[in-house]
Design an enzyme around this catalytic site. Structure first.
Site, short mmCIF file in Angstrom:
data_model
loop_
_atom_site.label_atom_id
_atom_site.label_comp_id
_atom_site.label_asym_id
_atom_site.label_seq_id
_atom_site.Cartn_x
_atom_site.Cartn_y
_atom_site.Cartn_z
N LYS A 178 -82.32 -40.37 -15.53
CA LYS A 178 -83.03 -41.66 -15.52
C LYS A 178 -84.51 -41.42 -15.81
O LYS A 178 -85.36 -41.52 -14.93
CB LYS A 178 -82.81 -42.36 -14.19
CG LYS A 178 -81.35 -42.71 -13.93
CD LYS A 178 -81.14 -43.32 -12.56
CE LYS A 178 -79.66 -43.61 -12.32
NZ LYS A 178 -79.41 -44.15 -10.97
N LYS A 196 -67.47 -38.68 -13.84
CA LYS A 196 -67.65 -39.86 -13.00
C LYS A 196 -66.40 -40.74 -13.03
O LYS A 196 -65.39 -40.39 -13.64
CB LYS A 196 -68.87 -40.64 -13.48
CG LYS A 196 -70.18 -39.88 -13.33
CD LYS A 196 -71.37 -40.80 -13.54
CE LYS A 196 -72.67 -40.10 -13.22
NZ LYS A 196 -73.82 -41.03 -13.21
#
Length: 280
Positions: free
Chosen positions: A137, A169
């Site tokens: 991020k 994920k």
């Protein structure tokens, strides 16, 4: 402190060239009012405490504008700065110093802000055997720069991008069919690379352990559950806590015994360090 900057010089140069293009364009209309032969000496100071990062970008700004500019640094990346410290002294064309001022300080104040923010987390868990990690991020175009700033602040880099690490994920698991299948495919196609699996509950944790994942990311686990996860793990895999962690909660998370804590806010929720360039 000495922090090794392994970012290729040509990449830093390209970042700086783009920043100068968007700021200067074809001509700095205001600096053009200064007589071309006017020389000046200037300093960059900080108006607040900070951890320094970004020297190479500042140097590159003035190198591209005028190689005759000289910069004398009084601190190194990773050093702790106090209010009103003089970071460096610049000597050369007054026009060039004025033109490069904002771009150079934009890089320093952004990267120093990242390093400073990271260091606050590192200091908060001082004495504990847990690493503070960044995430992907980051500010677009400044991934490697911010990853370097994280190191300046005492943090540890997670994977740089999608190309140097495997993090399985929820959507990857659903697409593969199961945690076991996803991990098995990862081993088949990318042998030798650590495999990390994100889990959201103890059922998934047990599945990830059974699949022999190298790292398990415990997403939004409460401290009590993190303690149970550490006990269940028995050091089989590295455990990483993540999700909604802030300065008020990070020490309690670290005290559970997890190996690492990843925090997206390190690089996306930053406040620029207040800097100023002053002509002497």
């Amino acid at each position: 402190m000495t922090i090794k900057n392994t970012i290729p010089e040509e990449m830093i140069a390209s970042q700086v060239a783009l920043a100068l293009q968007e700021d200067v364009g074809q001509l700095d209309l205001t600096a053009d009012l200064i007589p071309i032969k006017t020389q000046a000496i200037a300093t960059i100071i900080t108006r607040e405490k900070a951890i320094l990062s970004g020297q190479a970008w500042c140097n590159q700004v003035f190198q591209q504008l005028d190689p005759n500019i000289t910069i004398e640094w009084f601190f190194s990346d990773g050093d702790r700065l106090d209010e009103n410290d003089v970071l460096c002294k610049l000597t050369g064309s007054a026009r060039t110093l004025l033109t490069g001022e904002r771009t150079a300080m934009n890089f320093i104040q952004t990267l120093s802000a990242t390093a400073t923010h990271v260091n606050a987390y590192v200091e908060e868990i001082s004495g504990l055997a847990t690493d503070i990690l960044d995430t992907r991020k980051t500010i677009p175009g400044l991934r490697l720069a911010q990853k370097y700033a994280v190191l300046c602040g005492g943090g540890v880099n997670h994977r740089i991008g999608l190309y140097d690490g495997i993090l399985i994920k929820e959507n990857h698991i659903n697409a593969a069919g199961s945690i076991a299948a996803a991990v098995e495919h990862a081993r088949q196609y990318h042998a030798g690379i650590d495999i990390e699996v994100e889990v959201e509950n103890f059922t998934e944790l047990k599945q990830a352990l059974a699949a022999q994942a190298d790292i398990i990311l415990l997403d939004n686990f409460e401290p009590d559950d993190l303690i149970k996860a550490v006990e269940l793990n028995q050091k089989q895999a590295k455990l990483e806590a993540s999700g909604g962690i802030n300065l008020n909660t990070v020490r309690a998370i670290a005290e559970t015994g997890v190996d690492r804590i990843s925090i997206g806010a390190l690089t996306k929720d930053i406040k620029a360090v207040d800097l100023s360039m002053r002509f002497l």
